[in-house]
Design a protein around this motif. Structure first.
Motif: not given
Length: 292
Positions: A202, A204, A222, A228-229, A250
């Protein structure tokens, strides 16, 4: 897998605390379809299983195996077509700078002249007196992405890296465009490793940290990202095509020097050592030096 770029653009793979120099290994033990450089891997991502299988054949004590501390690293991704950065993408970072949360991702770019590797010295250009650090999760694209949905987006990822979006704040704030303060030589160290997406459950939920001369300056996760990515990849791909090897930075969390009260800001100086760390990806360290 933990991959890296070594000097002479040789591909490296981490195993049990050592680095296998794949270029050197292939000289002793040739194998078809095994990439010798990061560029070859990026251009032929289908070669990754062959590389994994090849690693199982290498002896731990072979002459191509090197201690990590003895290696000279290049930028993990040496030749991206694009380096796309996202500004103000952490809630607490926006808070510390007094900025509203963006409604859509804020995009700016860096160029390949900014790329450098773990352990390299970075020259502080004499045109700035306000150099700042920014730990960032870097996404590396693995296949051509255009008009992809958020649900599909992470399928286009090759892997993730630790990066430092070094920023000359005085140059950055000269105009409404941030480019000047972001693109001096060496202002995008990235690495040491590219960790393939299969090893990151993950993106995130990864802890981030920055230390300057050993003192913690940034510490976050993150999970605090605004976009989000997957949202970033999808958004960018709707506007222009992402290619294999492209890098997406990011955003950075709270704790940057710019976020401090003006009287407390001590910007980076020659002689400082900056280490940025992301959980599961590794620590990227660079020393700042004077221009000669």
């Amino acid at each position: 897998m933990k991959l890296c770029t070594l000097e002479h653009n040789h591909l490296g793979v981490e195993r049990n605390g050592q680095i296998a120099n794949i270029y050197e290994a292939l000289q002793a033990h040739p194998a078809a379809e095994v990439p010798a450089t990061m560029d070859e891997l990026i251009n032929q991502p289908e070669s990754l299983p062959a590389l994994e299988a090849y690693m199982q054949t290498l002896e731990q004590t072979g002459p191509y195996m090197h201690a990590i501390e003895s290696c000279t690293f290049g930028p993990a991704i040496p030749n991206p077509e694009k380096i796309i950065c996202i500004g103000l993408n952490y809630r607490r970072h926006a808070d510390e700078t007094g900025s509203p949360y963006p409604e859509t991702p804020i995009l700016f770019s860096k160029f390949n002249n900014t790329l450098t590797g773990h352990g390299s010295n970075i020259v502080v250009p004499p045109v700035t007196q306000a150099l700042d650090y920014e730990v960032e999760l870097a996404i590396v694209i693995g296949k051509t992405a255009k008009q992809v949905t958020e649900d599909e987006a992470l399928n286009y990822v090759l892997g993730y890296c630790t990066a430092n979006d070094l920023s000359a704040r005085d140059l950055q704030m000269k105009t409404a465009q941030w480019l000047l303060g972001k693109t001096c030589d060496g202002f995008c160290p990235i690495g040491p490793f590219l960790v393939t997406k299969e090893d990151i459950a993950d993106p995130q939920n990864l802890a981030l940290e920055t230390r300057v001369n050993g003192e913690i300056k940034q510490q976050s996760n993150t999970a605090d990202m605004i976009f989000t990515c997957a949202e970033i990849i999808s958004y960018v791909s709707r506007h222009f095509t992402l290619k294999p090897g492209d890098i997406l930075l990011t955003g950075t969390p709270e704790g940057v020097i710019l976020g401090l009260p003006e009287a407390e800001r001590r910007y980076l100086q020659p002689g400082d050592t900056v280490s940025v760390h992301i959980e599961q990806l590794g620590t990227l360290t660079n020393k700042l030096v004077n221009a000669e």
